[in-house]
Design an enzyme around this catalytic site. Sequence first.
Site, PDB file in Angstrom:
ATOM      1  N   ASP A  57       2.981  30.652  10.607  1.00 57.44           N
ATOM      2  CA  ASP A  57       2.544  31.237  11.834  1.00 57.44           C
ATOM      3  C   ASP A  57       0.885  31.074  11.804  1.00 57.44           C
ATOM      4  OD1 ASP A  57       1.654  33.272  13.665  1.00 57.44           O
ATOM      5  OD2 ASP A  57       3.325  34.618  13.007  1.00 57.44           O
ATOM      6  N   ASN A  80       0.219  21.620  17.287  1.00 53.35           N
ATOM      7  CA  ASN A  80       1.070  21.647  18.397  1.00 53.35           C
ATOM      8  C   ASN A  80       1.133  23.183  18.884  1.00 53.35           C
ATOM      9  OD1 ASN A  80       3.117  20.385  20.393  1.00 53.35           O
ATOM     10  ND2 ASN A  80       4.281  21.863  18.827  1.00 53.35           N
ATOM     11  N   TYR A 155      -4.433  30.949  29.487  1.00 51.46           N
ATOM     12  CA  TYR A 155      -3.759  29.738  28.986  1.00 51.46           C
ATOM     13  C   TYR A 155      -4.684  28.744  29.324  1.00 51.46           C
ATOM     14  CZ  TYR A 155      -0.503  25.573  28.228  1.00 51.46           C
ATOM     15  OH  TYR A 155      -0.439  24.572  27.762  1.00 51.46           O
ATOM     16  N   LYS A 159      -7.135  26.339  26.389  1.00 53.85           N
ATOM     17  CA  LYS A 159      -6.954  24.958  26.213  1.00 53.85           C
ATOM     18  C   LYS A 159      -8.281  24.120  26.210  1.00 53.85           C
ATOM     19  CE  LYS A 159      -2.631  24.570  25.304  1.00 53.85           C
ATOM     20  NZ  LYS A 159      -2.173  24.231  23.747  1.00 53.85           N
ATOM     21  N   THR A 190      10.226  22.244  28.604  1.00 57.20           N
ATOM     22  CA  THR A 190      10.245  23.077  27.184  1.00 57.20           C
ATOM     23  C   THR A 190      10.558  24.521  27.531  1.00 57.20           C
ATOM     24  OG1 THR A 190       7.884  23.402  27.134  1.00 57.20           O
ATOM     25  CG2 THR A 190       8.662  21.581  26.292  1.00 57.20           C
TER      26      THR A 190
HETATM   27  P1  NAP Z   1       7.651  25.509  23.309  1.00 57.93           P
HETATM   28  O1  NAP Z   1       8.893  24.773  23.593  1.00 57.93           O
HETATM   29  O2  NAP Z   1       7.615  27.029  23.793  1.00 57.93           O
HETATM   30  O3  NAP Z   1       7.218  25.115  21.804  1.00 57.93           O
HETATM   31  C1  NAP Z   1       6.045  25.979  21.454  1.00 57.93           C
HETATM   32  C2  NAP Z   1       6.384  25.913  19.764  1.00 57.93           C
HETATM   33  O4  NAP Z   1       5.017  26.649  19.123  1.00 57.93           O
HETATM   34  C3  NAP Z   1       7.467  26.930  19.267  1.00 57.93           C
HETATM   35  O5  NAP Z   1       7.933  26.068  17.985  1.00 57.93           O
HETATM   36  C4  NAP Z   1       6.925  28.233  19.029  1.00 57.93           C
HETATM   37  O6  NAP Z   1       7.656  28.740  18.016  1.00 57.93           O
HETATM   38  C5  NAP Z   1       5.588  27.691  18.488  1.00 57.93           C
HETATM   39  N1  NAP Z   1       4.658  28.855  18.011  1.00 57.93           N
HETATM   40  C6  NAP Z   1       4.203  29.734  19.143  1.00 57.93           C
HETATM   41  N2  NAP Z   1       3.404  30.632  18.547  1.00 57.93           N
HETATM   42  C7  NAP Z   1       3.399  30.479  17.372  1.00 57.93           C
HETATM   43  C8  NAP Z   1       2.817  30.680  16.139  1.00 57.93           C
HETATM   44  N3  NAP Z   1       2.041  32.051  16.064  1.00 57.93           N
HETATM   45  N4  NAP Z   1       2.892  30.250  14.862  1.00 57.93           N
HETATM   46  C9  NAP Z   1       3.622  29.198  14.822  1.00 57.93           C
HETATM   47  N5  NAP Z   1       4.190  28.586  15.680  1.00 57.93           N
HETATM   48  C10 NAP Z   1       3.949  29.039  17.081  1.00 57.93           C
HETATM   49  O7  NAP Z   1       6.487  24.718  24.318  1.00 57.93           O
HETATM   50  P2  NAP Z   1       5.904  23.117  24.254  1.00 57.93           P
HETATM   51  O8  NAP Z   1       5.779  22.927  25.598  1.00 57.93           O
HETATM   52  O9  NAP Z   1       6.737  22.269  23.344  1.00 57.93           O
HETATM   53  O10 NAP Z   1       4.619  23.548  23.878  1.00 57.93           O
HETATM   54  C11 NAP Z   1       3.851  22.722  22.614  1.00 57.93           C
HETATM   55  C12 NAP Z   1       2.359  22.319  22.909  1.00 57.93           C
HETATM   56  O11 NAP Z   1       2.437  21.868  24.084  1.00 57.93           O
HETATM   57  C13 NAP Z   1       1.667  23.701  23.327  1.00 57.93           C
HETATM   58  O12 NAP Z   1       0.579  23.531  22.681  1.00 57.93           O
HETATM   59  C14 NAP Z   1       1.571  23.634  24.667  1.00 57.93           C
HETATM   60  O13 NAP Z   1       0.237  24.489  25.196  1.00 57.93           O
HETATM   61  C15 NAP Z   1       1.447  22.375  25.013  1.00 57.93           C
HETATM   62  N6  NAP Z   1       1.584  21.681  26.545  1.00 57.93           N
HETATM   63  C16 NAP Z   1       2.872  21.939  26.988  1.00 57.93           C
HETATM   64  C17 NAP Z   1       2.891  21.374  28.258  1.00 57.93           C
HETATM   65  C18 NAP Z   1       4.588  21.584  28.815  1.00 57.93           C
HETATM   66  O14 NAP Z   1       4.802  21.322  29.945  1.00 57.93           O
HETATM   67  N7  NAP Z   1       5.702  21.776  27.981  1.00 57.93           N
HETATM   68  C19 NAP Z   1       2.030  21.056  29.063  1.00 57.93           C
HETATM   69  C20 NAP Z   1       0.814  20.983  28.484  1.00 57.93           C
HETATM   70  C21 NAP Z   1       0.524  21.402  27.049  1.00 57.93           C
HETATM   71  P3  NAP Z   1       8.969  29.698  18.497  1.00 57.93           P
HETATM   72  O15 NAP Z   1      10.175  28.765  18.583  1.00 57.93           O
HETATM   73  O16 NAP Z   1       9.101  30.418  17.201  1.00 57.93           O
HETATM   74  O17 NAP Z   1       8.415  30.510  19.704  1.00 57.93           O
END
Ligand code: NAP
Length: 235
Positions: A57, A80, A155, A159, A190
């Site tokens: 975490d 990530n 958010y 970033k 996601t």
């Molecule tokens: P996601 O599906 O919600 O995945 C986020 C991951 O981070 C999940 O595994 C979540 O765990 C984990 N997480 C959250 N809080 C945590 C903590 N305190 N300790 C450890 N793990 C934690 O979202 P995603 O889109 O794949 O996001 C991945 C990255 O990409 C993020 O940094 C996000 O800001 C970035 N991003 C995403 C997008 C997009 O369009 N999806 C765009 C720009 C940037 P749980 O499953 O336990 O919640």
Amino acid sequence: MQKLIALVTGANTGIGKEIARQLVRAGLTVYVGARDAERGEQAVAELGGDARPLLLDVTDAASIDAAALAVDALDVLVNNAGISSEDATPDLVDTDTFRRVYETNVFGPAAVTNAFLPALRRSAHARIVNISSGTGSLTWAVGPQFPHRGSHAAYRSSKTALNALTIFYAHALSDDGIKVNALAPGLRRTNLNARAAASEGDPAEAATGAVRLALLPDDGPSGQFLSWDGTQVPW
Ligand code: NAP
């Protein structure tokens, strides 16, 4: 050549899981960081290869210390794990929300990076990839790209702060040969938030950009903000 070892935080789902999948496919040992043991085990079972669960975490100092103790060699760290915030301008965001989002998106990557630095310093080709967002670009924020000015303030500013840390870490670690870059993955389907969940973007496509930065050659860039397709994103 020795087998490379990677850690991806928040790798039980979404973009992180796809990054882990592609790193496993590339032949690396991959620690699949997850804050929930069961979700981590499930992802590891699905990923196969040399994927290994790592309870982590990123907001919990004891969890970070325990994870760092369990990993004595590391070549690639992908910060990530991230959370979204409500779609609100800063005047409508309370301090607790800013704190919660910054804990995961800014303080988390800094704490995890510092905890794993001793292991990274022992690597001959260490790389750190911070998963940022194009929404953190200040240049884009003042341009026509984001017509909803000031939205998602917690958010997006988190970033922007992560981008600043990317530059500062790249400078601080250059003598160690550690390359540090930030990735804008693009909008991906996601669990991050409703907009992401409703999008058509393939998280595996975004992961290719992270993997490129994770496996950069020694003459590759450091301190850069790059899109998943390798093009430069303005700070
Ligand atoms: P996601 O599906 O919600 O995945 C986020 C991951 O981070 C999940 O595994 C979540 O765990 C984990 N997480 C959250 N809080 C945590 C903590 N305190 N300790 C450890 N793990 C934690 O979202 P995603 O889109 O794949 O996001 C991945 C990255 O990409 C993020 O940094 C996000 O800001 C970035 N991003 C995403 C997008 C997009 O369009 N999806 C765009 C720009 C940037 P749980 O499953 O336990 O919640």
